[in-house]
Design an enzyme around this catalytic site. Structure first.
Site, PDB file in Angstrom:
ATOM      1  CB  ALA A   1      -0.859   0.061   1.317  1.00  0.00           C
ATOM      2  CE  LYS A   2       5.115   0.931  -4.140  1.00  0.00           C
ATOM      3  NZ  LYS A   2       4.284  -0.307  -4.326  1.00  0.00           N
ATOM      4  NE  ARG A   3      -2.851   3.054   2.578  1.00  0.00           N
ATOM      5  CZ  ARG A   3      -3.430   3.091   1.385  1.00  0.00           C
ATOM      6  NH1 ARG A   3      -2.230   3.510   0.118  1.00  0.00           N
ATOM      7  NH2 ARG A   3      -4.245   2.413   1.267  1.00  0.00           N
TER       8      ARG A   3
END
Length: 258
Positions: free
Chosen positions: A86-88
């Site tokens: 999700a590359k949050r």
């Protein structure tokens, strides 16, 4: 069980699940669900983990997000470690909410995160990983061709930006050891093989997720703690959904990885 303990005992190949509705006929959600379940079951003994790219499920709307949840649960039933791609990365309070949404909701799973808001934005993820038995894969040197625009920038203190990120993570990794490996891990594109060796020397106890295998031109790399990730090349071998061809492709990768 801890994500780290699970994944290091398995083959070093990661299946990236990035569904494209146009390849799944008039009822794409139904077919994506059936195909993904069949594929995970067929590949389970050959995989180190399954990586779900949230963007492709979010693009399918609320039903797509519900489908991702169902597939994550199914992967765990198959005893497959899960990486949520999700590359949050956001300010502390928002990072805490993201960490709860993914690491606490799915104990023992991993999440990809972006480091560029600094240590206070990363700490909630590290803390949640410790509490949930999960792991955090922090972007260091990504597989896309334009990654060098910022990641390769030289610093006045010496080295480059991505090297500074790796050095910071090395300090954090020592505090999150689970045996020989750490819950603090890194994302390093398989498209940059020279940098992989260099980053491994900076992060000796971190798992390295290597996306870009196959479609982006990356090649499978052997080495302790290296998780070779193939999405299109394994989820859609030959450009189409095919469980049989995916099994053959996985065998070809594993023949290289040993």
């Amino acid at each position: 069980m801890e994500f780290v303990e699970e994944v290091v005992g398995r083959p070093p190949l990661v299946l990236g699940v990035d569904p494209r509705p146009r390849l799944h006929g008039p009822e794409p959600l139904t077919h994506i669900r059936r195909y993904s379940l069949e594929l995970m079951e067929a590949l389970a003994p050959r995989l180190g983990a399954v990586k779900f790219q949230t963007a492709f499920f979010e693009a399918l709307g609320p039903q797509g997000f519900a489908l991702m949840h169902e597939l994550i649960v199914a992967a765990r039933v198959l005893s497959l470690p899960v990486i949520i791609d999700a590359k949050r990365g956001d300010i502390g309070s928002t990072a805490e909410a993201y960490a709860e949404a993914y690491l606490q909701t799915y104990p023992g799973s991993a999440l990809t995160v972006n480091p560029y808001l600094g240590s206070d934005a990363l700490e909630p993820f590290f803390r949640a990983a410790r509490q949930s038995g999960g792991a955090v894969f922090v972007l260091v040197k990504t597989s896309n061709p334009g990654s060098g625009l910022f990641q390769d920038l030289p610093l006045a203190s010496g080295g480059t930006l991505y090297q500074a990120v790796a050095d910071y993570l090395a300090q954090q990794a020592e505090q999150q050891r689970v045996g020989d490996w750490s819950r603090v891990a890194a994302v390093v594109g398989a498209t940059y093989p020279e940098q992989i060796g260099e980053i491994r020397s900076r992060l000796p106890h971190s798992l390295l997720l290597l996306p870009g295998l196959g479609a982006q031109g990356g090649e499978a790399l052997r080495g302790a703690g290296l998780l070779n990730s193939a999405s299109r090349a394994l989820f859609y071998p030959g450009g189409q959904p095919s469980v049989e061809e995916a099994v053959r492709q996985a065998e070809r990768y594993l023949a290289v990885l040993g």
